[in-house]
Enzyme design. Sequence first.
Site, PDB file in Angstrom:
ATOM      1  N   ASP A 124     -36.686  12.627  49.433  1.00  0.00           N
ATOM      2  CA  ASP A 124     -37.479  13.506  50.225  1.00  0.00           C
ATOM      3  C   ASP A 124     -37.947  12.578  51.552  1.00  0.00           C
ATOM      4  O   ASP A 124     -37.686  11.463  51.396  1.00  0.00           O
ATOM      5  CB  ASP A 124     -38.689  13.907  49.365  1.00  0.00           C
ATOM      6  CG  ASP A 124     -39.414  14.734  50.258  1.00  0.00           C
ATOM      7  OD1 ASP A 124     -39.000  15.725  50.971  1.00  0.00           O
ATOM      8  OD2 ASP A 124     -40.692  14.394  50.409  1.00  0.00           O
ATOM      9  N   ASP A 184     -40.868  13.512  54.412  1.00  0.00           N
ATOM     10  CA  ASP A 184     -42.236  13.650  54.708  1.00  0.00           C
ATOM     11  C   ASP A 184     -43.231  13.266  53.606  1.00  0.00           C
ATOM     12  O   ASP A 184     -43.103  13.956  52.416  1.00  0.00           O
ATOM     13  CB  ASP A 184     -42.760  14.942  55.110  1.00  0.00           C
ATOM     14  CG  ASP A 184     -42.069  15.254  56.747  1.00  0.00           C
ATOM     15  OD1 ASP A 184     -41.501  14.554  57.123  1.00  0.00           O
ATOM     16  OD2 ASP A 184     -42.504  16.175  57.102  1.00  0.00           O
ATOM     17  N   ASP A 205     -42.479  13.737  46.676  1.00  0.00           N
ATOM     18  CA  ASP A 205     -43.917  13.611  46.331  1.00  0.00           C
ATOM     19  C   ASP A 205     -44.420  15.051  46.368  1.00  0.00           C
ATOM     20  O   ASP A 205     -45.669  15.146  46.300  1.00  0.00           O
ATOM     21  CB  ASP A 205     -44.480  12.911  47.680  1.00  0.00           C
ATOM     22  CG  ASP A 205     -44.309  13.986  49.046  1.00  0.00           C
ATOM     23  OD1 ASP A 205     -43.362  14.347  49.094  1.00  0.00           O
ATOM     24  OD2 ASP A 205     -45.479  14.130  49.518  1.00  0.00           O
TER      25      ASP A 205
END
Length: 264
Positions: free
Chosen positions: A8, A10, A196
Site C-alpha cells: 500500500d 499512503d 495499514d
Amino acid sequence: MEVVVFTDLDGTLLDHADYAWDAAWPALQRLKQLKIPLVLASSKTAAEIIPLHQQLDLAPAPAIVENGAGIYRPDAGIDTTPSDYQRLRERLSKIDPGLRAHFTGFGDMTPFEIAAATGLSLQQAVRAGNRQFTEPGVWAGSESALAGFIENLDAQGIKARFGGRFLTLSFGRTKAMAMAEVLKDLKADITIALGDAPNDREMLEAATYGVIVRNTKAKPLPQLRGEQAGQIRRTAEEGPKGWNTAVSRLLGELGLDREQDTHG
C-alpha cells in the site's frame, strides 16, 4: 526462491502527512539489489501512481491502482475507458438524497477542494481526480446514516470500504483479486504484503507474510486471520520507517539479507 512484495502507499510506504518515502530507502534499495519485484497497490489512480512508479524505478513490475480495480503494466499501460467510473457516478445519483448529502466524492470536488482534503499539490490533486474505476470521498454523517448509505449502495451493486483517509466506493474488486492476477505473470514462492487500512485486509491475509504498518491517524485494524500463527505481524514504527524495518527483517528471516540476519 522467488519473492514478490506488494505494498500500500499512503500511511505505509508513504508518510501519512507529507507522502515522503525517504525512511524506506534502505529496504527499497535492497529489494532492487536482490531483483525482488515491488508491486505498488493503492487506492490512487494510474495518473498518480505512474510518476511514483517511474521515480522509484520499479519497471517492469506492474502496479495495482484504485484498490484493485485496475492494473498498470509499464509495457502496456492501462485501459483508459472511463465506463466503470461513469457507471458508478450514475448509480450514486440514485441514492436517497438525504443520505447522499453526507458523502462528498472526488467527483463532487474541484481540484482545489481535493488538494485541501488530501494535502496534495494542485497538480497532484488533478491526477487524483482523474478516476477510471472508483470514487473516494468524505463521509460527514452519523454512524446510523452511514449504515443506511451502505445499504443503499449495496442495492445499486456498489461496495464501500474505508482506506487510510477516505470512504471509497467501487464495484467490489479488491487488492487481493488484483494481486492474484499479477501473480499469474510474476511467479512467486513467497509473497510479502504491507498495508495499514481495512482495504488492505484481503491482500494481507492472502500473502505468505502480511505486515500491518502502524498508523496512529486511523483506527487500528482488528486482529486478522493469521496473526496468531505469525503469518501477519504489526510494526511498532509508523509509515515508511515501519515499512523499512519490517521489509529488512523479513529479508533477513528468509536468508536473503545476511547483514540484517546477523546484526538485526
